[in-house]
Motif scaffolding. Structure first.
Motif, PDB file in Angstrom:
ATOM      1  N   TYR A 179      -8.446   8.696  -6.307  1.00 54.09           N
ATOM      2  CA  TYR A 179      -8.702   7.628  -7.228  1.00 54.09           C
ATOM      3  C   TYR A 179      -8.745   8.080  -8.674  1.00 54.09           C
ATOM      4  O   TYR A 179      -7.876   7.555  -9.446  1.00 54.09           O
ATOM      5  CB  TYR A 179     -10.053   6.690  -6.631  1.00 54.09           C
ATOM      6  CG  TYR A 179     -10.030   5.419  -7.720  1.00 54.09           C
ATOM      7  CD1 TYR A 179      -9.597   4.342  -6.882  1.00 54.09           C
ATOM      8  CD2 TYR A 179     -10.582   5.334  -8.753  1.00 54.09           C
ATOM      9  CE1 TYR A 179      -9.832   3.137  -7.770  1.00 54.09           C
ATOM     10  CE2 TYR A 179     -10.794   4.157  -9.701  1.00 54.09           C
ATOM     11  CZ  TYR A 179     -10.416   2.911  -8.980  1.00 54.09           C
ATOM     12  OH  TYR A 179     -10.663   1.809  -9.613  1.00 54.09           O
ATOM     13  N   TYR A 235      -1.916   0.821  -4.399  1.00 52.01           N
ATOM     14  CA  TYR A 235      -0.859  -0.226  -4.125  1.00 52.01           C
ATOM     15  C   TYR A 235       0.347  -0.135  -5.118  1.00 52.01           C
ATOM     16  O   TYR A 235       0.163   0.237  -6.217  1.00 52.01           O
ATOM     17  CB  TYR A 235      -1.519  -1.457  -4.031  1.00 52.01           C
ATOM     18  CG  TYR A 235      -2.345  -1.955  -2.946  1.00 52.01           C
ATOM     19  CD1 TYR A 235      -1.889  -2.376  -2.136  1.00 52.01           C
ATOM     20  CD2 TYR A 235      -3.629  -1.380  -2.941  1.00 52.01           C
ATOM     21  CE1 TYR A 235      -2.802  -2.696  -0.775  1.00 52.01           C
ATOM     22  CE2 TYR A 235      -4.380  -1.619  -2.009  1.00 52.01           C
ATOM     23  CZ  TYR A 235      -4.018  -2.254  -0.761  1.00 52.01           C
ATOM     24  OH  TYR A 235      -4.870  -2.242   0.316  1.00 52.01           O
ATOM     25  N   THR A 253     -14.813   2.715  -1.267  1.00 62.88           N
ATOM     26  CA  THR A 253     -13.438   2.659  -0.718  1.00 62.88           C
ATOM     27  C   THR A 253     -12.314   2.440  -1.414  1.00 62.88           C
ATOM     28  O   THR A 253     -12.551   1.638  -2.375  1.00 62.88           O
ATOM     29  CB  THR A 253     -13.541   1.744   0.631  1.00 62.88           C
ATOM     30  OG1 THR A 253     -14.726   1.819   1.349  1.00 62.88           O
ATOM     31  CG2 THR A 253     -12.140   1.390   1.424  1.00 62.88           C
ATOM     32  N   GLN A 298      -0.909   4.478  -0.371  1.00 64.67           N
ATOM     33  CA  GLN A 298      -1.683   5.182   0.639  1.00 64.67           C
ATOM     34  C   GLN A 298      -3.163   4.891   0.726  1.00 64.67           C
ATOM     35  O   GLN A 298      -3.598   4.417  -0.524  1.00 64.67           O
ATOM     36  CB  GLN A 298      -1.531   6.726   0.127  1.00 64.67           C
ATOM     37  CG  GLN A 298      -2.138   7.064  -1.256  1.00 64.67           C
ATOM     38  CD  GLN A 298      -1.854   8.330  -1.782  1.00 64.67           C
ATOM     39  OE1 GLN A 298      -0.704   8.507  -2.579  1.00 64.67           O
ATOM     40  NE2 GLN A 298      -2.684   9.323  -1.521  1.00 64.67           N
ATOM     41  N   GLU A 299      -3.994   5.128   1.715  1.00 69.38           N
ATOM     42  CA  GLU A 299      -5.328   4.946   1.573  1.00 69.38           C
ATOM     43  C   GLU A 299      -5.847   6.426   0.899  1.00 69.38           C
ATOM     44  O   GLU A 299      -5.503   7.345   0.942  1.00 69.38           O
ATOM     45  CB  GLU A 299      -6.076   4.941   3.012  1.00 69.38           C
ATOM     46  CG  GLU A 299      -5.682   3.681   3.422  1.00 69.38           C
ATOM     47  CD  GLU A 299      -6.421   3.445   4.901  1.00 69.38           C
ATOM     48  OE1 GLU A 299      -7.623   3.549   4.992  1.00 69.38           O
ATOM     49  OE2 GLU A 299      -5.512   3.357   6.139  1.00 69.38           O
ATOM     50  N   TYR A 334     -11.897   8.116  -1.185  1.00 71.69           N
ATOM     51  CA  TYR A 334     -12.690   7.264  -1.613  1.00 71.69           C
ATOM     52  C   TYR A 334     -12.256   7.025  -2.906  1.00 71.69           C
ATOM     53  O   TYR A 334     -11.370   7.408  -3.448  1.00 71.69           O
ATOM     54  CB  TYR A 334     -14.139   8.031  -1.556  1.00 71.69           C
ATOM     55  CG  TYR A 334     -14.241   9.154  -2.140  1.00 71.69           C
ATOM     56  CD1 TYR A 334     -14.475   9.556  -3.627  1.00 71.69           C
ATOM     57  CD2 TYR A 334     -14.382  10.544  -1.370  1.00 71.69           C
ATOM     58  CE1 TYR A 334     -14.188  10.625  -4.097  1.00 71.69           C
ATOM     59  CE2 TYR A 334     -14.383  11.620  -1.864  1.00 71.69           C
ATOM     60  CZ  TYR A 334     -14.586  11.755  -3.315  1.00 71.69           C
ATOM     61  OH  TYR A 334     -14.478  13.234  -3.924  1.00 71.69           O
ATOM     62  N   MET A 378       0.783  -1.239  -0.127  1.00 72.71           N
ATOM     63  CA  MET A 378       0.007  -0.197   0.074  1.00 72.71           C
ATOM     64  C   MET A 378       0.661   1.288   0.057  1.00 72.71           C
ATOM     65  O   MET A 378       1.832   1.459   0.699  1.00 72.71           O
ATOM     66  CB  MET A 378      -0.965   0.013   1.380  1.00 72.71           C
ATOM     67  CG  MET A 378      -1.962   1.057   1.097  1.00 72.71           C
ATOM     68  SD  MET A 378      -3.066   1.259   2.619  1.00 72.71           S
ATOM     69  CE  MET A 378      -4.107   0.133   2.350  1.00 72.71           C
ATOM     70  N   ALA A 427      -7.743   2.373  -2.358  1.00 66.53           N
ATOM     71  CA  ALA A 427      -6.353   2.635  -1.839  1.00 66.53           C
ATOM     72  C   ALA A 427      -5.486   2.447  -3.222  1.00 66.53           C
ATOM     73  O   ALA A 427      -6.011   1.874  -3.970  1.00 66.53           O
ATOM     74  CB  ALA A 427      -5.997   1.497  -0.737  1.00 66.53           C
TER      75      ALA A 427
END
Length: 576
Positions: free
Chosen positions: A304, A281, A277, A266-267, A270, A264, A279
């Motif tokens: 995103y 990677y 949800t 970062q998260e 949204y 990962m 994230a």
């Protein structure tokens, strides 16, 4: 099957020593746990005043072979794997004087971080492959009915809290969750090793082979690989890149099983929409100048959608050796151009469609100077979500500070994308090699009576590269090394052609130039001659397309009727 599992003995051997002293101290002082430990971890704990049983004392066998062999011993793995509910197992424990181990805290040699350093030798990388650690983790996790296993220092607090609540024991539900975490970590670890070794083999094969192409990196100037309007032998460069998988081997024989190791980055706030949800990677083989390797200098967190669009824009400017700029919106390049310098390339890309450029992504394959920033920020007053480039001058960075929300990314250089790409579908994953082909203009064919002029050929090669980044059915209209009209994603190619031509004419009217002398790139063949007829009505003089339709002869005849030159590349570039 016992719900509670009392912890009386713990084996601790960690590379990441974050929190390990406090963890071990509470195990000893609050719960009377005996600590068995190895090497550097044992030294750290002893220096902190925590009583430790060295691993060699526990096994009765010394560490050897420079530490390669220290925990690979029946007294370790027997102590982890023995089933407490089977009398036969417990009898063998007594017979062989094996001490039961109730908790294992292990994290692994930092292989991924080691090989991320380009100066790391192959021999050093091999020494950072952990053997004993994964073995202990897997043994402990297999016996999660009785053994608590911790692979992540972030779980120390959770385990201690549960022990405090349940008189030194952990609950089965917790052990099951930790069990799953272990196998996810060891799978990722092994995948990282496999990826590294495959990459080394690929590099060895490449260095052993005779290099046939002069162009070994996008952004490197090679005369024979540059678009030269005076030469019909220019190559559309598509050099090799570092890869997380051996792409050539996979392409020859796709593996029956494929394991991806994702870390990962970062998260995200949204996903595509606020109720999703998400994230970000990173693949272990991500190239040095990929989006995953980029440094964010300033701005809000990337979303995103930002990442999807930035990836598309960055991939497209990496297609060019000459200074190139792409303005991208919703996965399509609404502006694209090359020029002698990067600021001029931006100006020409922005001019293609200023309306769509609002809220878009700017990607440049050269260092961004102050002048370019002033042009988009002060002259055009363009709202930009993300700016990505190899680097920025100090003056440009200072001016960018006045737009604090603008996400500014520096890649440190320009290289080619990772060679494999992945896309999820319901219940599965699609895997393919990236759309990158060494295309030599000398191998293109011209089936029409008229050959393209030198200037038309230069525009055709430019349009052919940009068209790869347009959603299919893709039509790209170019003029003077700029993408002036785009027809993306229409259900039929005629509508795409009409849309692209209309936009091209609007662009020329806005810029005050003649709406003629256009060239057209199509990502796939024309199924009918009506595409050619539409293009001819809008002053397209040359076309580049793959060819291969059952009705190629009709399209060729239509071109000859209209005096259009047409180039067949033999390669399709769909982008769904």
């Amino acid at each position: 099957m016992a719900q509670d599992a009392r912890i009386r003995r713990a084996l601790i051997s960690v590379t990441d020593k974050t929190g390990v002293v406090d963890f071990a101290r509470e195990l000893v002082e609050a719960h009377g746990v005996e600590i068995v430990s190895t090497g550097g971890t044992a030294r750290v704990l002893i220096e902190a005043g925590i009583p430790v049983v060295p691993i060699e004392e526990f096994t009765g066998f010394p560490e050897m072979m420079d530490g390669r062999v220290k925990t690979l011993h029946p007294k370790v793995h027997g102590g982890l794997l023995a089933r407490r509910d089977l009398p036969a197992h417990m009898e063998q424990v007594r017979e062989h004087e094996i001490g039961l181990i109730d908790l294992v805290a292990v994290n692994l040699y930092e292989f991924e971080r080691t090989v991320a350093d380009p100066t790391t030798s192959f021999a050093d990388a091999i020494e950072h492959i952990d053997i004993g650690g994964p073995s202990m983790l897997r043994s402990a996790a297999k016996n999660a009915d009785a053994v608590t296993v911790v692979v992540d220092p972030a779980d120390y607090t959770r385990v201690l809290a549960e022990m405090a609540k349940y008189a030194g024991a952990t609950q089965l539900a917790t052990r099951r969750q930790l069990q799953a975490k272990v196998y996810a970590r060891t799978a990722a670890y092994d995948a990282a090793i496999a990826s590294y070794l495959a990459e080394q083999l690929e590099q060895a094969d490449a260095s052993a082979a005779t290099t046939a192409s002069c162009c070994t990196g996008i952004g490197t100037e090679h005369a024979a690989c540059s678009v030269d309007s005076a030469s019909a032998s220019a190559a559309v460069a598509a050099p090799a890149a570092d890869s997380s998988l051996d792409a050539a081997a996979w392409a020859a024989a796709p593996a029956a099983e494929l394991t991806l190791s994702l870390t990962m980055q970062q998260e995200l706030r949204y996903g595509e929409n606020p109720h999703q949800t998400a994230a970000f990677y990173r693949l272990p083989g991500a190239s040095a100048h990929s989006l995953a390797s980029a440094h964010q200098i300033q701005g809000k967190e990337l979303s995103y959608n930002n990442l999807l669009d930035t990836d598309a824009a960055w991939a497209l400017v990496r297609e060019f050796n000459e200074p190139a700029c792409v303005v991208l919106k919703h996965q399509n390049p609404c502006g694209s151009a090359v020029a002698p310098d990067i600021t001029t390339a931006y100006d020409r890309a922005f001019a293609c469609d200023p309306k769509s450029a609002f809220g878009g992504i700017i990607a440049c394959n050269r260092e961004v100077p102050l002048e370019l920033v002033e042009h988009f920020a002060d002259v055009n007053k363009q709202f930009v979500e993300v700016l990505i480039a190899p680097s920025y001058t100090p003056e440009a960075l200072e001016r960018l500070k006045r737009r604090q929300n603008l996400r500014v990314l520096a890649t440190g250089g320009v290289d080619t994308p990772t060679e494999m790409e992945f896309r999820s579908v319901d219940g599965g994953m699609l895997v393919q090699t990236v759309d990158r082909v060494d295309e030599d203009v000398a191998n293109f064919s011209v089936p029409t009576k008229r050959q393209p002029t030198d200037s038309e050929l230069a525009d055709l090669l430019f349009a052919w590269r940009v068209c790869k980044g347009v959603k299919s059915n893709a039509i790209l209209i170019a003029k003077d090394q700029a993408g002036v009209g785009m027809g993306p994603g229409q259900p039929n190619r005629v509508d795409s052609a009409l849309l692209a031509c209309t936009r091209a004419e609007d662009t020329c009217e806005r810029m005050g130039v003649e709406a003629s002398g256009f060239v057209c790139a199509s990502d796939a063949f024309f199924p009918f001659r009506d595409n050619v007829d539409v293009l001819a009505e809008h002053d397209v003089t040359a076309i580049i397309q793959p060819g291969g339709s059952k009705r190629d002869d009709e399209c060729i005849a239509a071109c000859d009727e209209h005096g259009i030159a047409m180039v067949f590349t033999g390669v399709r570039h769909f982008r769904h």
